[in-house]
Design a protein around this motif. Structure first.
Motif, PDB file in Angstrom:
ATOM      1  N   CYS A 264       0.845  -1.188   0.000  1.00 54.29           N
ATOM      2  CA  CYS A 264       0.000   0.000   0.000  1.00 54.29           C
ATOM      3  C   CYS A 264       0.879   1.237   0.000  1.00 54.29           C
ATOM      4  O   CYS A 264       1.876   1.315   0.723  1.00 54.29           O
ATOM      5  N   SER A 266       0.683   5.372   0.606  1.00 54.55           N
ATOM      6  CA  SER A 266      -0.177   6.402   1.185  1.00 54.55           C
ATOM      7  C   SER A 266       0.666   7.607   1.586  1.00 54.55           C
ATOM      8  O   SER A 266       1.890   7.501   1.730  1.00 54.55           O
ATOM      9  N   PRO A 278      -5.619   5.420  -0.099  1.00 57.95           N
ATOM     10  CA  PRO A 278      -4.376   4.661  -0.299  1.00 57.95           C
ATOM     11  C   PRO A 278      -4.399   3.926  -1.634  1.00 57.95           C
ATOM     12  O   PRO A 278      -5.454   3.572  -2.153  1.00 57.95           O
TER      13      PRO A 278
END
Length: 360
Positions: A264, A266, A278
């Motif tokens: 992920c 972000s 995200p």
């Protein structure tokens, strides 16, 4: 009535259960647990402790096998980073793709953006005062007026592409000593194959002209470890550019990426994180390597042995491709959005089941 024996047995079983659970929370890399099924909640717990890093470099290679460029900010699309591998050179007669594998000098063809970002500017190292400019994001009207749509071949796949004319191709044909044609990816989707095939990925996704998957992610920690081995073997250190990654992360430990499954991206700023969705990316396979990294991007000189020999000595780790070493991870985005250097990179899920699958 419960006997003393039964009570003691129950207490023993409870103590054993607690002993089995303690490593899960105290030692998140405990090997037995890492190789068994894990809930996403615990995987996210792990990622906060030892799977969090940051993006240190973003790289796009607009023309396949030609020199790319670093950006501080760009957009992640389902087909890869914006502008990445949207173009490639093909043989003008066969319309089959050309790469550094056959022609190392292709790395001397440079790509850059105009000051306003509207034009892709192409030049050749050592060839002064000759720059070819084409729209970086050509409209359908422009393509209709300046190119012709035709079938082109990349690996064993036929797809379509917009072929440029001699006003673009002549400079590069002269330089490469063969008739070549620049091609912009046409409208027909090039569906992912191999580890990204719909039956494995779980969705139908397409890309432009990378070899197999949309995005390649690599780690600074791993290139540093490789360089330490190269120096010990009497070879020069190399840059990560040799491996042509799109996203480079700082990395916490060399080769930790081998087990990534879901990552992920972000914002590192908590204020931005609260309003920015995200970006989740499936890691679909390890990237098995050919000898392209033996070619120096600045000179097009190909070393006879390194880094190939060193990589082969310890990075043949994928059962699906036993005779090639691995560096970097191939991936497919789940969603789209802006990405920039400094953003947080988290490992959400891991696996010990990666196995390279050839296209089918």
């Amino acid at each position: 009535m419960t006997t003393m024996f039964e009570s003691a047995t129950a207490l023993s079983l409870l103590a054993l259960a607690l002993l089995l659970l303690v490593p899960i929370f105290i030692f998140p890399r405990f090997e037995g647990w890492a190789q068994s099924g894990r809930s996403s909640i615990l995987q996210r717990f792990w990622s906060r402790n030892d799977g969090t890093s940051e993006i240190v470099s973003l790289r796009v290679y607009p023309i396949k096998s030609c020199r790319g460029m670093q950006l501080t900010k760009t957009s992640l699309r389902m087909h890869g980073l914006e502008l990445d591998r949207r173009w490639m050179f093909v043989d003008a007669e066969t319309r089959e793709f050309l790469t550094i594998r056959q022609i190392p000098e292709m790395t001397l063809i440079n790509t850059g953006l105009s000051a306003d970002g509207d034009f892709l500017q192409l030049s050749i190292t050592g060839v002064n005062d000759k720059v070819v400019s084409i729209p970086a994001r050509p409209t359908e009207e422009w393509l209709t007026a300046h190119t012709s749509l035709a079938q082109v071949k990349i690996w064993d796949t036929l797809t379509d592409g917009h072929l440029y004319g001699p006003e673009v191709n002549q400079l590069f044909s002269t330089f490469l000593h063969r008739n070549v044609c620049l091609v912009y990816k046409g409208p027909t989707p090039r569906i992912l194959q191999g580890n990204g095939a719909p039956q494995l990925l779980g969705r139908t996704q397409s890309t432009n002209f990378p070899d197999v998957q949309p995005v390649l992610i690599a780690s600074e920690a791993s290139i540093a470890e490789l360089n330490s081995r190269l120096r010990k073997n009497g070879a020069d250190a190399i840059t990560i550019e040799r491996f042509r990654p799109n996203i480079v992360i700082k990395g916490n430990a060399p080769w930790a990426e081998d087990s990534w499954k879901l990552v992920c991206i972000s914002p590192s700023d908590p204020a931005k994180a609260s309003v920015t969705r995200p970006l989740d990316i499936d890691i679909v396979a390890r990237c098995t390597r050919c000898q392209v990294p033996n070619v120096a991007p600045e000179t097009a000189e190909k070393h006879k042995k390194e880094p190939w020999d060193t990589l082969m000595s310890y990075r043949r780790i994928d059962e699906g491709m036993k005779y090639k070493p691995c560096f970097g991870m191939l991936s497919a985005p789940r969603n789209e959005g802006d990405v920039e250097v400094g953003m947080k990179f988290q490992v959400l899920e891991e696996t010990n089941q990666h196995r390279y699958v050839k296209g089918f």
